[in-house]
Design a protein around this motif. Structure first.
Motif, mmCIF file in Angstrom:
data_model
loop_
_atom_site.group_PDB
_atom_site.id
_atom_site.type_symbol
_atom_site.label_atom_id
_atom_site.label_comp_id
_atom_site.label_asym_id
_atom_site.label_seq_id
_atom_site.Cartn_x
_atom_site.Cartn_y
_atom_site.Cartn_z
ATOM 1 N N ASN A 93 0.837 -1.204 0.000
ATOM 2 C CA ASN A 93 0.000 0.000 0.000
ATOM 3 C C ASN A 93 0.876 1.259 0.000
ATOM 4 N N ASN A 94 0.212 2.394 0.073
ATOM 5 C CA ASN A 94 0.938 3.672 -0.010
ATOM 6 C C ASN A 94 1.984 3.818 1.084
ATOM 7 N N GLN A 142 -7.869 -4.475 2.377
ATOM 8 C CA GLN A 142 -7.102 -3.243 2.616
ATOM 9 C C GLN A 142 -7.961 -2.157 3.264
ATOM 10 N N ARG A 143 -8.671 -2.539 4.328
ATOM 11 C CA ARG A 143 -9.528 -1.565 5.022
ATOM 12 C C ARG A 143 -8.730 -0.577 5.862
ATOM 13 N N PHE A 148 -8.405 -1.011 9.058
ATOM 14 C CA PHE A 148 -8.918 -1.077 10.435
ATOM 15 C C PHE A 148 -8.492 -2.388 11.106
ATOM 16 N N VAL A 187 0.127 10.765 1.134
ATOM 17 C CA VAL A 187 0.431 9.349 1.365
ATOM 18 C C VAL A 187 -0.864 8.583 1.675
ATOM 19 N N HIS A 188 -1.715 9.160 2.488
ATOM 20 C CA HIS A 188 -2.930 8.468 2.954
ATOM 21 C C HIS A 188 -2.559 7.122 3.568
ATOM 22 N N TYR A 234 -3.475 5.612 6.087
ATOM 23 C CA TYR A 234 -4.535 4.807 6.698
ATOM 24 C C TYR A 234 -5.200 3.874 5.706
ATOM 25 N N ARG A 235 -4.923 4.076 4.408
ATOM 26 C CA ARG A 235 -5.542 3.203 3.411
ATOM 27 C C ARG A 235 -4.737 1.913 3.310
ATOM 28 N N GLY A 253 -5.600 6.278 12.400
ATOM 29 C CA GLY A 253 -6.560 7.226 11.868
ATOM 30 C C GLY A 253 -6.322 8.599 12.482
ATOM 31 N N LEU A 254 -7.063 9.577 12.026
ATOM 32 C CA LEU A 254 -6.877 10.925 12.567
ATOM 33 C C LEU A 254 -7.090 10.980 14.090
ATOM 34 N N TYR A 289 -1.516 15.557 8.130
ATOM 35 C CA TYR A 289 -1.934 14.166 8.320
ATOM 36 C C TYR A 289 -1.996 13.380 7.005
ATOM 37 N N ALA A 290 -2.547 13.987 5.993
ATOM 38 C CA ALA A 290 -2.718 13.255 4.726
ATOM 39 C C ALA A 290 -1.382 12.935 4.060
#
Lengths: 204, 528
Positions: free
Chosen positions: B163-164, B201-202, B204, B322-323, B325-326, B358-359, B382-383
């Protein structure tokens, strides 16, 4: 010092409604004071979530001066220049709820604001930003400061408006990002196969 | 839900059952392994049943749902004691235990890590010891555990797609010259297998996997144990003490049920798997005139040598999104620093593993107690943030320990645990090295800012009922059988003699599989 358990208890009671009452309805119910505001941005992520540019926060326990002072205090604690007051108002909402539940908290917040005002010569809100900050800084470690900081660090960043502002997708990601951008970063080279793995085959 | 319905129940006075306390990676696995062999098991779990349909894509709400929030106190010089004085750990109180929350990283111990004292020598201030098992003895059981859990990059299973957050890690790792960097050996399905979906790839992972792609005893061991008709699950059953007879054998447990009523379950053997705080707490709370210092505590080691890994995080801020959390939280591992290389100035090693919050939890954990412009300016990015966790071996110290609080009691009237932890100089030296290397990785990938984040409340908890060759050095033998009481077993990470540098769950599962064979054999021989 974060008392997570305390925060959680508070959250369980009062923080399930993550949306600010951004409608006129909140003027019409309850008997407390009200803080009103207008969204500074007419476009952008938060404006998209808001039913109207005007917002109002009804207070159940604190008076409006206390509410406004707490809001401004939180802006100093977590200063995001372009984050709407409407999001900071969510912190005040949770502080107000906590004050309504617990007379000691109500006293802590009210006397904290009174002390701030007296120290600032009558009205802390009326002095300049830099001068305000000096008072905030000097209170670090006090129960008043820690109550505000501990509440703000949760409430400010745990709502849909903050998610939209800072770029977090929250529950929107619940189905998964497998086909929604989990690897959409393009400013670095693609990963070699040996370091990564294949996309799973839904038909397999 | 039918899947969790008991096909068979056992009478409270049935003293032929094996009682297992805790349904996480250790207890849940042991329950299934024994049940598959036809041995009757009563599985007592303090937490409630939350199935994959109940999980919440909301960090704080999920935390309220799953985390172990019973009050604990802390002491020692670790920062957790200051920032989170009543929350030393981030573990779960739910059916499936912390295997619901874990991130899935599944690395085998290295050979030398089973011989920590021989390898590292007599480091002052440590209570180092060699494990009474070797890697060679563990290999066949690691094989079984990896097959059971579907560990990626084993048994021809592909790795997870990167992932990212991993892309950033990989770029930096490669640029600083690291060679062992990939999307990890993860107990997370990269393909549909074992009647469970592939990972979607949630992001969570910590909140419970709604697709059941991540191995958890909740999705696998527990329903399969129930299916055999040889296991009964009793959620919301908090075990208060273990009882014994005049001969010094355990005879059963006393627990509080959902309604708060005291119950007694007889047992042929008891296996304790309540994680590293509750397991020693239970033994200490089970003191009697025959065992005045607590059960199985003749060595005085119950509760001691508490380890939580040398941990920390580095977050990097980049010019572009980057994101983080994805996607799968921890599917990105660098192992180049995992070996023992004393030239770095410390014993043992560590891994880098991707992490994302997460945030809401970034705000809570990035710099606990942080505020002001510096903190806010990091949150503003954050992003554009990437994150990595550092996990390395921490040193066992006799005074890092779980004790009973002298005055505070829980709702059942039982003394609450106090958790004391202070870093050893070796831990500090390793953390400093890892911080520098982590920063170098992100700087090499183009970071505009790097942030050092202190340890979170501990997710890896080990060592408070450790294995030892000699009874005077520890609590249990190489099978997790207590040195003093033959039908009392330790079946979770409390058994750990030393922490090694690897995430603990794979080895906990491996030990549980191995222990189940031993218990079955001992029962067959009539030894227990």
């Amino acid at each position: 010092m974060i008392n997570l358990l305390g925060l959680l208890q508070m959250r369980g009671n009062k923080m399930t409604d993550k949306k600010l009452p951004l409608s006129r309805r909140s003027f019409l119910k309850g008997s407390g004071s009200v803080i009103v505001g207008t969204l500074a941005m007419t476009s952008g992520s938060i404006a998209l979530l808001a039913p109207s540019r005007s917002w109002a926060l009804e207070l159940n326990s604190l008076n409006d001066h206390t509410g406004k002072t707490l809001l401004q205090f939180c802006r100093h604690l977590y200063p995001h220049a372009d984050l709407e007051d409407a999001v900071y108002a969510l912190v005040v909402k949770d502080l107000d709820a906590s004050a309504a539940d617990d007379p000691d908290i109500r006293m802590l917040l009210q006397s904290g604001v009174q002390d701030l005002d007296s120290a600032a010569g009558g009205d802390w809100l009326s002095i300049g930003d830099d001068a305000q900050f000096l008072y905030v800084d000097s209170l670090q470690g006090t129960p008043f400061f820690e109550k505000l900081r501990g509440t703000a660090v949760v409430s400010l960043y745990n709502n849909d408006m903050a998610f939209a502002h800072f770029g977090y997708e929250g529950k929107k990601g619940n189905a998964g990002y497998l086909h929604r951008g989990f690897d959409d970063l393009t400013w670095l080279p693609d990963l070699p196969d040996k370091a990564s793995g294949p996309m799973p085959d839904a038909s397999a | 839900m039918a899947r969790y319905d008991n096909k068979k129940t056992f009478a409270h006075d049935d003293d032929s059952v094996v009682v297992i306390v805790g349904s996480g990676a250790g207890g849940g696995t042991l329950a299934n392994e024994l049940a598959q062999k036809g041995i009757d098991v009563v599985l007592l779990e303090a937490g409630a049943l939350h199935t994959s349909k109940d999980f919440l894509p909301d960090e704080w709400a999920s935390f309220s749902q799953l985390a172990w929030l019973d009050k604990r106190t802390t002491s020692g010089d670790w920062r957790v004691a200051k920032d989170f004085p009543n929350l030393p750990t981030w573990i779960c109180k739910t059916v499936g235990g912390t295997s619901v929350h874990w991130a899935g990283a599944s690395l085998r111990f290295q050979d030398h890590e089973f011989k920590a004292k021989s390898t590292y020598g007599n480091l002052p201030g440590t209570n180092l010891l060699d494990w009474p098992i070797t890697l060679d003895e563990m290999v066949p059981y690691y094989d079984k555990a990896e097959k059971k859990m579907g560990v990626t990059r084993t048994n021809d299973l592909p790795g997870l797609p990167g992932n990212n957050n991993f892309k950033v890690m990989y770029e930096g790792a490669t640029k600083v010259g690291y060679k062992e960097c990939h999307t990890g050996r993860m107990s997370i399905n990269s393909v549909t297998r074992d009647d469970r979906s592939y990972c979607h790839q949630r992001g969570f992972c910590f909140q419970g996997c709604t697709y059941e792609a991540k191995w958890s005893t909740l999705f696998t061991e527990i329903p399969r144990a129930l299916e055999t008709g040889h296991a009964e699950l009793r959620p919301e059953s908090h075990v208060a003490r273990i009882e014994h007879d005049a001969k010094g054998k355990v005879t059963g447990v006393v627990y509080f049920d959902k309604a708060g009523n005291e119950q007694r379950q007889k047992a042929r053997a008891v296996a304790v798997a309540g994680n590293t705080i509750e397991s020693p707490r239970l033994l200490l709370n089970s003191e009697s005139s025959s065992f005045p210092d607590g059960l199985a505590n003749g060595s005085g080691q119950v509760g001691r040598n508490y380890m939580s890994h040398m941990t920390a995080s580095v977050y990097g801020i980049f010019e572009k999104p980057v994101h983080m959390y994805r996607g799968t939280t921890m599917a990105g591992i660098i192992s180049d620093e995992a070996g023992h290389d004393p030239s770095r100035g410390f014993a043992g090693g560590y891994h880098f593993e991707t992490i994302s919050l997460g945030l809401p939890f970034t705000a809570a954990f990035l710099n606990p107690s942080g505020w002001g412009k510096d903190f806010a300016s990091a949150m503003d990015q954050y992003a554009n943030m990437a994150g990595m966790w550092i996990v390395g071996e921490d040193m066992p110290q006799a005074d890092n320990r779980v004790t009973l609080h002298p005055t505070e009691r829980d709702k059942h009237g039982l003394p609450i645990p106090n958790v004391s932890y202070s870093d050893h100089p070796n831990d500090k030296a390793m953390r400093e090295h890892a911080f520098k290397q982590g920063e170098a990785i992100y700087n090499a990938a183009g970071a505009t800012r790097v942030i050092r984040t202190p340890p979170y409340p501990s997710t890896h908890n080990m060592g408070t009922c450790r294995m030892s060759a000699k009874p005077e050095d520890g609590v249990c033998n190489k099978h997790g059988q207590s040195h003093e009481i033959p039908n009392l077993f330790i079946s979770d990470g409390s058994q750990y003699t030393t922490s090694a540098a690897e995430n603990p769950t794979l080895t906990i599962v491996t030990l549980a599989i191995r222990q189940s064979e031993y218990i079955a054999d001992q029962m067959k021989r009539g030894a227990i």
